[in-house]
Motif scaffolding. Sequence first.
Motif, PDB file in Angstrom:
ATOM      1  N   LYS A  25      39.134  50.131  40.302  1.00 55.33           N
ATOM      2  CA  LYS A  25      40.235  50.787  39.595  1.00 55.33           C
ATOM      3  C   LYS A  25      41.452  49.862  39.527  1.00 55.33           C
ATOM      4  CE  LYS A  25      42.371  55.297  39.258  1.00 55.33           C
ATOM      5  NZ  LYS A  25      42.399  56.656  39.790  1.00 55.33           N
ATOM      6  N   GLU A  26      41.725  49.149  40.619  1.00 54.31           N
ATOM      7  CA  GLU A  26      42.854  48.217  40.645  1.00 54.31           C
ATOM      8  C   GLU A  26      42.605  47.017  39.728  1.00 54.31           C
ATOM      9  OE1 GLU A  26      44.586  48.965  45.138  1.00 54.31           O
ATOM     10  OE2 GLU A  26      42.782  47.739  44.889  1.00 54.31           O
ATOM     11  N   ILE A  27      41.364  46.550  39.690  1.00 56.23           N
ATOM     12  CA  ILE A  27      41.034  45.438  38.803  1.00 56.23           C
ATOM     13  C   ILE A  27      41.207  45.862  37.348  1.00 56.23           C
ATOM     14  CG2 ILE A  27      39.149  43.966  37.963  1.00 56.23           C
ATOM     15  CD1 ILE A  27      38.238  43.757  40.921  1.00 56.23           C
ATOM     16  N   ALA A  28      40.752  47.053  37.006  1.00 54.55           N
ATOM     17  CA  ALA A  28      40.936  47.569  35.644  1.00 54.55           C
ATOM     18  C   ALA A  28      42.426  47.577  35.291  1.00 54.55           C
ATOM     19  CB  ALA A  28      40.329  48.958  35.506  1.00 54.55           C
ATOM     20  N   ALA A  29      43.253  48.030  36.222  1.00 56.16           N
ATOM     21  CA  ALA A  29      44.699  48.062  35.981  1.00 56.16           C
ATOM     22  C   ALA A  29      45.259  46.653  35.805  1.00 56.16           C
ATOM     23  CB  ALA A  29      45.410  48.783  37.125  1.00 56.16           C
ATOM     24  N   LYS A  30      44.754  45.697  36.607  1.00 55.57           N
ATOM     25  CA  LYS A  30      45.243  44.317  36.511  1.00 55.57           C
ATOM     26  C   LYS A  30      44.934  43.699  35.153  1.00 55.57           C
ATOM     27  CE  LYS A  30      45.146  41.517  40.237  1.00 55.57           C
ATOM     28  NZ  LYS A  30      46.542  41.371  40.500  1.00 55.57           N
ATOM     29  N   ILE A  31      43.830  44.103  34.531  1.00 53.07           N
ATOM     30  CA  ILE A  31      43.489  43.529  33.228  1.00 53.07           C
ATOM     31  C   ILE A  31      43.869  44.475  32.085  1.00 53.07           C
ATOM     32  CG2 ILE A  31      41.741  41.994  34.156  1.00 53.07           C
ATOM     33  CD1 ILE A  31      39.576  43.851  33.283  1.00 53.07           C
TER      34      ILE A  31
END
Length: 94
Positions: A25-31
């Motif tokens: 979920k955090e990776i999705a937000a980062k990209i």
Amino acid sequence: MSTDWIKPSKIRMIEKWALEGFTQKEIAAKINIHYATWFEWKKKHPELAEAFKKGLEAATENVVNSMYTSATGHYVDEVTEIYDADGILTEKKV
């Protein structure tokens, strides 16, 4: 999908983020994509899923090794690595 995220340098960033403990979920937000979109991208581009998996496995191995080392009384030097936006190591501190 932005084709940028299937380039080798970007895939390495995803692996690095997983290694650093970022959730999917955090990776999705980062990209800058929705969490559900992340899963669609992983279905279409298995290299993204593999990068996350490799980073997560490496992180888990690091934790296990660290716990073992701590439990057996060994001393470990702390190393800090700093990467630029392209995922290239720019500085290493011991």
